[in-house]
Design an enzyme around this catalytic site. Structure first.
Site, mmCIF file in Angstrom:
data_model
loop_
_atom_site.group_PDB
_atom_site.id
_atom_site.type_symbol
_atom_site.label_atom_id
_atom_site.label_comp_id
_atom_site.label_asym_id
_atom_site.label_seq_id
_atom_site.Cartn_x
_atom_site.Cartn_y
_atom_site.Cartn_z
ATOM 1 N N GLN A 98 0.914 -1.318 -0.088
ATOM 2 C CA GLN A 98 0.071 -0.078 0.036
ATOM 3 C C GLN A 98 0.829 1.195 0.186
ATOM 4 O O GLN A 98 1.463 1.540 0.882
ATOM 5 C CB GLN A 98 -0.973 -0.135 1.214
ATOM 6 C CG GLN A 98 -1.801 1.307 1.172
ATOM 7 C CD GLN A 98 -2.919 1.302 2.337
ATOM 8 O OE1 GLN A 98 -2.512 0.350 3.456
ATOM 9 N NE2 GLN A 98 -3.840 2.200 2.380
ATOM 10 N N VAL A 100 -0.101 4.447 -0.560
ATOM 11 C CA VAL A 100 -0.677 5.558 0.041
ATOM 12 C C VAL A 100 -1.616 5.234 1.367
ATOM 13 O O VAL A 100 -2.549 4.417 1.007
ATOM 14 C CB VAL A 100 -1.751 6.483 -1.034
ATOM 15 C CG1 VAL A 100 -2.277 7.548 -0.509
ATOM 16 C CG2 VAL A 100 -0.682 6.783 -2.225
ATOM 17 N N HIS A 104 -8.108 2.876 -0.131
ATOM 18 C CA HIS A 104 -8.535 3.113 -1.507
ATOM 19 C C HIS A 104 -8.927 1.833 -2.165
ATOM 20 O O HIS A 104 -8.008 0.763 -2.011
ATOM 21 C CB HIS A 104 -7.261 3.991 -2.417
ATOM 22 C CG HIS A 104 -6.137 3.570 -2.218
ATOM 23 N ND1 HIS A 104 -5.295 3.521 -1.304
ATOM 24 C CD2 HIS A 104 -5.231 2.647 -3.141
ATOM 25 C CE1 HIS A 104 -3.942 3.244 -1.175
ATOM 26 N NE2 HIS A 104 -4.087 2.550 -2.433
ATOM 27 N N HIS A 106 -9.218 -0.055 -5.714
ATOM 28 C CA HIS A 106 -8.651 -0.303 -7.016
ATOM 29 C C HIS A 106 -9.915 -0.725 -7.593
ATOM 30 O O HIS A 106 -10.394 -1.749 -7.401
ATOM 31 C CB HIS A 106 -7.516 -0.914 -7.315
ATOM 32 C CG HIS A 106 -6.375 -0.282 -6.575
ATOM 33 N ND1 HIS A 106 -5.530 0.241 -7.696
ATOM 34 C CD2 HIS A 106 -5.869 -0.548 -5.692
ATOM 35 C CE1 HIS A 106 -4.335 0.660 -6.637
ATOM 36 N NE2 HIS A 106 -4.652 0.136 -5.579
HETATM 37 P P1 DGP Z 1 -1.518 1.056 -3.680
HETATM 38 O O1 DGP Z 1 -0.337 0.695 -4.413
HETATM 39 O O2 DGP Z 1 -2.376 0.237 -3.784
HETATM 40 O O3 DGP Z 1 -1.220 1.865 -2.613
HETATM 41 O O4 DGP Z 1 -2.143 1.960 -4.856
HETATM 42 C C1 DGP Z 1 -1.655 3.596 -5.010
HETATM 43 C C2 DGP Z 1 -2.252 3.975 -6.463
HETATM 44 O O5 DGP Z 1 -2.394 5.455 -6.073
HETATM 45 C C3 DGP Z 1 -1.130 3.912 -7.109
HETATM 46 O O6 DGP Z 1 -1.806 2.909 -8.487
HETATM 47 C C4 DGP Z 1 -0.976 5.219 -7.956
HETATM 48 C C5 DGP Z 1 -2.231 6.232 -7.275
HETATM 49 N N1 DGP Z 1 -1.547 7.328 -6.829
HETATM 50 C C6 DGP Z 1 -0.739 7.680 -6.023
HETATM 51 N N2 DGP Z 1 -0.452 9.143 -5.879
HETATM 52 C C7 DGP Z 1 -1.627 9.615 -6.621
HETATM 53 C C8 DGP Z 1 -1.944 10.894 -6.927
HETATM 54 O O7 DGP Z 1 -1.374 11.836 -6.373
HETATM 55 N N3 DGP Z 1 -3.123 11.131 -7.893
HETATM 56 C C9 DGP Z 1 -3.683 10.027 -8.500
HETATM 57 N N4 DGP Z 1 -4.641 10.096 -9.176
HETATM 58 N N5 DGP Z 1 -3.297 8.548 -8.039
HETATM 59 C C10 DGP Z 1 -2.253 8.642 -7.368
#
Ligand code: DGP
Length: 149
Positions: A98, A100, A104, A106
């Site tokens: 993860q 972030v 979230h 997907h």
């Molecule tokens: P995970 O690896 O499951 O934590 O997925 C995090 C996802 O978040 C990754 O596919 C990229 C996306 N992501 C990270 N930062 C940002 C952002 O600032 N904006 C957007 N639109 N997506 C982001």
């Protein structure tokens, strides 16, 4: 003026929710927000988040779960239809993988033969029936303890 307090101020997804960072928003309601992932597996890959800062799925207050997952269903249908997909992958990383630390979901459009190799996880069968039953019993014991809390 920064309207976010810690840890929200440091959280990318809280900053998107607050309008401090741009995002291609596809859906929002009182409790949640969905936008395009900026590193999509395929075009149309969305992330659905609760507006409030809950790091992982187990942290989500039970009263928010049903509404969030109703929106997962809604978005899965919309993304499949919009992208002409045959199906979708719905996934959540909790801590491990993860990137972030704000829950979230997907929502990824899928097609047969689309080459998504990342989800061909190696399988690890139980050594024998006894190991499987011991694993079952450990999980049942943890669940019983949690349900008594
Ligand atoms: P995970 O690896 O499951 O934590 O997925 C995090 C996802 O978040 C990754 O596919 C990229 C996306 N992501 C990270 N930062 C940002 C952002 O600032 N904006 C957007 N639109 N997506 C982001």
């Amino acid at each position: 003026m920064n309207i976010l307090s810690e840890p929200e101020a440091a959280c990318t997804f809280c900053r998107i929710t607050a309008g401090e960072l741009p995002a291609a928003i596809v859906f929002e309601d009182e409790n949640s927000l969905a936008f395009l992932d900026r590193r999509p597996l395929f075009a149309g890959h969305c992330l659905l988040i609760p507006r409030a800062h809950h790091p992982t799925l187990p942290d989500l207050p039970p009263e928010l779960v049903a509404a969030l997952f109703a929106n997962v269903c809604l978005l899965a249908r919309a993304v499949e239809e919009a992208m002409g997909a045959e199906g979708s992958f719905i996934g959540i990383n909790n801590r491990v993988s993860q990137s972030v630390p704000h829950l979230h979901v997907h929502i990824v459009p899928r097609r047969r033969g689309d080459g998504l190799k990342g989800f061909f996880w190696p399988r690890r069968p139980y050594a024998d029936e006894a190991q499987m039953l011991m694993t079952r019993d450990k999980i049942c014991a943890s669940l019983a303890a949690l349900l008594q809390e």
